[in-house]
Scaffold this active site. Sequence first.
Site, PDB file in Angstrom:
ATOM      1  CB  CYS A  47      85.336 100.523  -4.279  1.00 46.75           C
ATOM      2  SG  CYS A  47      86.147  98.973  -3.816  1.00 46.75           S
ATOM      3  CG  HIS A  83      84.438  98.268  -8.878  1.00 42.70           C
ATOM      4  ND1 HIS A  83      85.291  99.353  -8.947  1.00 42.70           N
ATOM      5  CD2 HIS A  83      84.895  97.501  -7.871  1.00 42.70           C
ATOM      6  CE1 HIS A  83      86.229  99.240  -8.030  1.00 42.70           C
ATOM      7  NE2 HIS A  83      86.005  98.119  -7.361  1.00 42.70           N
ATOM      8  CD  GLU A 141      83.911 101.153 -11.709  1.00 44.99           C
ATOM      9  OE1 GLU A 141      84.989 100.822 -11.190  1.00 44.99           O
ATOM     10  OE2 GLU A 141      82.867 101.296 -11.048  1.00 44.99           O
TER      11      GLU A 141
END
Length: 400
Positions: free
Chosen positions: A255, A357, A359
Site C-alpha cells: 500500500c 492488503h 494481510e
Amino acid sequence: MSRRSAILVLEDGRTFHGESYGSVGETFGEAVFNTGMTGYQETLTDPSYHRQVVVQTAPHIGNTGVNGEDDESDRIWVAGYVVRDPARIGSNWRSTGALEDRLGVEGVVGIAGVDTRALTRHLRDRGAMRVGISSVEDDPRALLERVRQSPQMVGADLSAEVSTARPYVVEAEGTHRYTVAALDLGIKRNVPRRLAARGVTTHVLPAGSTIDDLLATGADAVFFSPGPGDPATADGPVALAREVLSRRIPLFGICFGSQILGRALGFGTYKLGYGHRGINQPVLDRATGKVEVTSHNHGFAVAWPGHEPGTPAGAVVPDQVVETEFGGVRVSHVCLNDNVVEGLRAVDVPAFTVQYHPEAAAGPHDADYLFDRFAELIEGRGPDGQPGPGRNHSEGRTNA
C-alpha cells in the site's frame, strides 16, 4: 448513550442531518467510504485511516460489538465515523462492549441516521473531499467555513504521526527462518503475525529509521508498511528505499509502502478520485492470470508510463518492462474495476510491491500467498517463485 442532533457538511456545501454517534463534539477530515460489510473494528483501528472520516456503506454497523482481539493498533485512528443504522445491541460470543461506547471513550465524533447511500454516491461523483461533523454546531454555513479551513490530504505527511515511537520485535512462530526489518509507516498488527506464521521474526522500526538502523537488526529482508498521507511528501522513506535497492536487500512493500517503492524506482504518484476502500476489490495477478478478491485502503496510486492520470477510463495498463535506475520493472497486479496499478515487480533487483492488503484484517485471504512470495524472494527466488536476481547484500552490510 443519549444522542443529540448532528450535522455533516462536505466542503462543496452538501449537508446531511442525523444524530450524534460516539463522542459529542466536532471533527474534520477527508470523507471516504468503505464498502466492507464486516470488519468495522479493524477499519477503525487501522492507522492508514488517520485524518479520514469513514463512511460505512453497509447499513448496519455495531452488530457484533467490540472485543479485545480484533484491533489492528493500540487505538482508533479515524477522524470521524458515519453510519446509517447503528446496532441497538451488539451480540457476539467474543464481544466485550458496545461500539458506540468505545467511540465515546476514545473521543471519536460520529453521526448516525445518515443516508449513507446518497453520501457515497455523492463522493463517487465528486471525489473524496474535506468534511466536518458536529453535534455542537447547528449552522451548516458556519461549519462549512471551518471545513474549508481544515487541511487537505494532498500534501499531508502523516506517517511519522502514526509510527511506533520505539522499535519492537514480533517473534517467529515455531522454527525461526528469517529476520525482517519492517519500517512502520502505519503498520497493522496482522502483518507481523502473517510473517511470524512463516517463521519470520519481524523488527518493527520507527518511520524515521536509517539504513544503519535497518541493518543493525541483522535483517535478511526489509518490509515497507501501509500508512496514511500523500506519498509525494515521504522523501525520507523514499531515500531509504533507494538505499535498500542499491544494496540488493530483498524488499516488499504494501500500500503506502508500494507507493514509496514506486517513487524510489522513479515513478510518480497521484491521488485517486475516491480511492479503493473495502474488502471486495477484484485484482488480477498477471503472473498467474488469477483474479483475487482483496482488501483495500488507499487513496493514492503509482503513475505508470502510458497510464498516468487522465488516461481514458477502461484503458489497460501496458504489460511492459520499463527501465529504471535499478533495472527493469513491470506491473504485476491490476485492479479490474478501474485498471489502477496494484503491484510492481522489479526484474533485476529483489523487490516487489502490492497496492492492497494481503494481510486482510478484515477481508478475504486470497492474497495471503504474497507473504510466501516474500519468503521465496528472501531465499533467492523471484516474487513469482522463479529464479530471481538473488540476494547479494552481505557486501552492502559490510560497507554500511
